[in-house]
Design a protein around this motif. Structure first.
Motif: not given
Length: 528
Positions: A152-164
């Motif tokens: 799930n590419r979108g969700y994996a990137l969303a977790t990085l955005e939350a970290a940032v």
């Protein structure tokens, strides 16, 4: 500039057979800091008393430019970060940097963490915002990132955005199951680097596919500048990224600069590797690239002949660059070049045309079961004898008796041995006994026979004893055996070998060779 985070003291201790006391962890942290590692992850203070004790002990320790890192997880669902015990334990470690593991794979979020995808994002962002507000640098360990990205590419990137959004300055992509391929790691890392310009992107690969080093190098080529691994590859299941392979590859192969670890510091790499093994009470990996005993060992005659002319013919880097040394092995595969090189190590110069007799003797002995690769003391004695040197004694015979009390089966057995040894013109016939078995009894009897003539053997101690059954046409108790014995005195260690169809004869041969080596070592082998 590549930043290395060493997690030997945390992720490394999750490996099978790896156990470090608090004293061990403090000692290793000091050694890694002296080597120049910029970040040392010391453990998870919220998970066990040993890690909590370690961080308490490290509060007054000066590590120079090295920063200690505490590990932990995001807040639990339904709790504020300031109310979560694990988060507070990270803060209680008083480290300037914290590494926080968070879920990146939607499958793990719902199945393992048992929270909604939205709640997981809130847990990441709120935890990091709180930790940053407390003055901590936050490294985001994106657990299972590559598996999550593929699912799930979108969700994996969303977790990085939350970290940032929470304030993490480093996004470390974890191949937690160790199953990703280098081309996948390179492609996904490149996407993340492009999506988060200005942030430090990291890699944390495991070795389940024997690809951790390849995956780390692929990530670095794709733009990662933060690398997490362990000394000697300690870690869960098949291990973590092996820093003792990765660091020299980054410096020597790619010409990259590493924060804190210079090209000159690489000369300490082998010593660091063996130091950590010693503290973990583990045997160093003989075949470890760069730092293992076999990494620059040459056995084939053609190889040795070429290496003696120019080491670059069969060595990809100079062994001295990583603190290792070149070794020439002598065996039944050897040519005269091996033999001459090995004799030269012992200070013996022999014309090439006269080395044939010694080479033939080596091959005949190896055919009979001997192995001189790990028994260089026995090879030294062989060369000494065949070049005209005399041994300090001659073993003429032995006998062994085992005693047991049939009336009292609870009484342990004990061994009695006799030996006949010729020392000079004197023949000594002595006996010894031991509750530790027949080899120990033979050792006691032999020492009695020889020590009056050579008191210095009283300083020699047995370090290790290994027996191997030799495969062949015979089987079972009639099989031949090879015995390797290691001895030490005043910090020096040496190994000898004996082979026979009689295990006691093989043992006594290796044992007496060990004493003979210590006595003749200072004497030069006669020259032509």
């Amino acid at each position: 500039m590549i930043e290395i985070l060493d997690t030997t003291l945390r992720d490394g201790t999750q490996g099978q057979a790896v156990s470090l006391s608090s004293d061990d962890k403090v000692a290793i942290a000091r050694r890694l800091a002296a080597f120049g590692v910029p970040l040392i992850e010391g453990g998870w203070p919220g998970s066990n008393p040993k890690d909590a004790e370690f961080f308490a002990r490290m509060k007054g320790v000066d590590l120079g430019q090295t920063r200690l890192v505490a590990f932990g997880s995001t807040r639990r669902k339904g709790l504020r970060p300031q109310d979560d015990a694990s988060v507070q334990a990270m803060l209680g470690a008083h480290t300037p940097v914290v590494t926080v593991v968070a879920k990146s794979w939607d499958f793990h979020v719902t199945e393992a963490l048992e929270v909604s995808l939205e709640e997981n994002l809130r847990m990441i962002e709120e935890t990091y915002r709180y930790l940053v507000s407390q003055g901590r640098r936050v490294i985001h360990d994106a657990e299972h990132f590559f598996d999550g990205f593929k699912a799930n590419r979108g969700y994996a990137l969303a977790t990085l955005e939350a970290a940032v959004r929470g304030g993490a300055d480093t996004l470390c992509l974890c191949d937690t199951n160790g199953g990703s391929l280098p081309e996948e790691v390179a492609e996904i890392t490149r996407i993340v680097v492009e999506a988060f310009p200005g942030l430090r992107i990291g890699i944390h690969p495991h070795n389940d596919g024997e690809l951790a080093v390849a995956n780390a190098l692929a990530a670095v080529r794709a733009g990662a500048t933060h690398v997490q691994g362990t000394i000697n590859g300690y870690g869960e299941r098949c291990g973590n990224l092996n820093l003792t392979s990765t660091i020299p590859n980054l410096i020597l192969k790619y010409g990259l600069e590493l924060e804190g670890i210079s090209r000159e510091k690489l000369s300490e790499l082998r010593e660091v590797s063996h130091y950590v093994d010693e503290r973990a009470n583990l045997t160093p990996n003989l075949r470890a690239p760069y730092v293992g005993d076999a990494a620059f060992a040459h056995k084939g005659g053609i190889h040795v002949s070429a290496v003696l002319k120019n080491p670059r013919t069969y060595e990809h880097v100079p062994p001295e660059a990583v603190g290792n040394t070149r070794r020439v092995l002598v065996s039944d595969l050897s040519g005269r070049s091996n033999l001459l090189a090995k004799l030269a190590e012992a200070g013996v110069q022999v014309p090439k045309e006269t080395a044939g007799a010694l080479l033939e003797e080596v091959k005949q002995l190896e055919h009979a079961g001997y192995s001189f690769e790990g028994a260089e003391a026995s090879f030294y004695l062989l060369a000494h004898r065949l070049r005209g040197g005399k041994l300090p004694f001659e073993l003429m015979g032995f006998s062994v008796f085992m005693h047991a009390n049939d009336d009292r089966p609870d009484t342990p057995t004990w061994a009695e041995a006799t030996v006949r040894v010729k020392v000079g013109e004197s023949v000594q016939h002595t006996a010894g006994e031991s509750k530790f078995g027949p080899v120990s009894a033979l050792d006691v009897a032999f020492r009695k026979a020889v020590q009056a003539f050579y008191p210095e053997i009283g300083e020699i101690e047995l370090s290790d004893y290994k027996m191997r059954i030799l495969s062949g046409q015979e089987s079972g108790t009639s099989s031949g055996v090879r015995v390797m014995i290691e001895m030490h005195r005043a910090g020096e260690r040496w190994t000898t070998v004996g082979a026979s169809r009689n295990s006691l004869e093989a043992s006594l041969k290796a044992l007496t060779d060990g004493y003979a080596y210590a006595l003749v070592k200072a004497q030069p082998v006669p020259q032509d």
